[in-house]
Enzyme design. Structure first.
Site, PDB file in Angstrom:
ATOM      1  N   ASP A 184      33.578  49.629  45.579  1.00  0.00           N
ATOM      2  CA  ASP A 184      34.760  49.808  44.616  1.00  0.00           C
ATOM      3  C   ASP A 184      34.368  50.590  43.509  1.00  0.00           C
ATOM      4  O   ASP A 184      33.361  50.456  42.913  1.00  0.00           O
ATOM      5  CB  ASP A 184      35.196  48.465  44.174  1.00  0.00           C
ATOM      6  CG  ASP A 184      35.584  47.282  45.192  1.00  0.00           C
ATOM      7  OD1 ASP A 184      35.424  47.696  46.480  1.00  0.00           O
ATOM      8  OD2 ASP A 184      35.996  46.281  44.675  1.00  0.00           O
TER       9      ASP A 184
ATOM     10  N   LYS B 149      42.924  49.306  44.043  1.00  0.00           N
ATOM     11  CA  LYS B 149      42.651  48.075  43.438  1.00  0.00           C
ATOM     12  C   LYS B 149      43.369  48.483  41.876  1.00  0.00           C
ATOM     13  O   LYS B 149      43.005  49.206  41.145  1.00  0.00           O
ATOM     14  CB  LYS B 149      41.231  47.896  43.605  1.00  0.00           C
ATOM     15  CG  LYS B 149      40.576  46.679  42.678  1.00  0.00           C
ATOM     16  CD  LYS B 149      39.059  46.642  42.721  1.00  0.00           C
ATOM     17  CE  LYS B 149      38.680  45.547  41.986  1.00  0.00           C
ATOM     18  NZ  LYS B 149      37.097  45.441  42.054  1.00  0.00           N
TER      19      LYS B 149
ATOM     20  N   LYS C 284      44.171  45.689  46.474  1.00  0.00           N
ATOM     21  CA  LYS C 284      43.544  44.856  46.133  1.00  0.00           C
ATOM     22  C   LYS C 284      43.715  44.189  44.675  1.00  0.00           C
ATOM     23  O   LYS C 284      43.939  45.250  43.611  1.00  0.00           O
ATOM     24  CB  LYS C 284      42.013  45.067  46.077  1.00  0.00           C
ATOM     25  CG  LYS C 284      41.181  44.207  45.659  1.00  0.00           C
ATOM     26  CD  LYS C 284      39.567  44.429  45.557  1.00  0.00           C
ATOM     27  CE  LYS C 284      38.740  43.563  44.998  1.00  0.00           C
ATOM     28  NZ  LYS C 284      37.341  43.652  44.934  1.00  0.00           N
TER      29      LYS C 284
END
Length: 224
Positions: free
Chosen positions: A91, A155, A184
């Site tokens: 990430d 995300k 996400k």
């Protein structure tokens, strides 16, 4: 959904600066027990964690975290190092300043480099926007770039900003990328109601530290 369906969408997360190995090991044990999607932990613990879980659980870590203003070369090095240490998922945080500068070519080039590195190593890649600092048109612009570059996920947040995921932002991100990229939601997701609202809005992965409490609450709700 049953409780396993919930956990399959959750990255059980511990990214606090004071996290010790005992803390991390507890997160790993819980994530394996409850069959979470992954455990998201600081990069310094990736090698030890990967050895500890021995393939029973995907290990996720964060890059350029939480501010995103590292150079692309540093983020690429961080990513390579994490993969070498056994990370299964990455990430990374975009360079928010360059986005604010309107330097979309920079955002796209950085994303392409990190996505390619992860693709070449069969590692899942998620791009963190940190929406609390972005205008709606900026969220759309990065999502459009992601739709072109095709990371696995975009995300909402690091969880370290002044606010986290919102249903509105999840919907906006999902509407922009469609089925090309998954979303996400992370940051401030501490109860079952919020978790389910994010999933309903289009999130296919949830990042939170309260995964077990949410799962147990869902289990109780199913058993009523």
């Amino acid at each position: 959904m049953d409780k396993k369906d919930i956990l399959k969408k959750v990255d059980h997360t511990l990214l606090g600066q004071t996290a010790t190995w005992d803390d991390i090991r507890g997160i790993l044990d819980d994530a394996m027990k409850y069959e979470a999607a992954s455990a998201c932990i600081p990069a310094a613990y990736v090698k030890q964690a990967a050895e500890y879980v021995a393939g029973k659980l995907p290990i996720c870590t964060v890059i350029g975290f939480p501010n995103g203003y590292n150079t692309t070369a540093v983020k690429v090095f961080e990513t390579k190092n994490a993969i070498e240490n056994g990370a299964d998922e990455i990430d990374y945080v975009i360079n928010i300043g360059e986005l604010k500068n309107g330097n979309y070519a920079y955002i796209e080039d950085e994303m392409e480099q990190i996505v390619k590195l992860c693709r070449d190593n069969n590692v899942l890649i998620k791009v963190i926007f940190e929406n609390c600092y972005l205008e709606k048109d900026e969220i759309v612009k990065v999502a459009e770039i992601a739709k072109k570059v095709k990371p696995d996920f975009i995300k909402t947040s690091t969880g370290f900003g002044p606010s986290g995921a919102t249903v509105e932002d999840v919907k906006l991100m999902k509407e922009t990328v469609g089925d090309e990229v998954k979303v996400k939601a992370a940051g401030g997701i501490r109860d079952l109601e919020t978790c389910l609202a994010m999933i309903e809005a289009g999130a296919e992965r949830i990042g939170c530290s309260k995964s077990i409490e949410i799962t147990e609450a869902y289990k109780k709700q199913l058993n009523k």
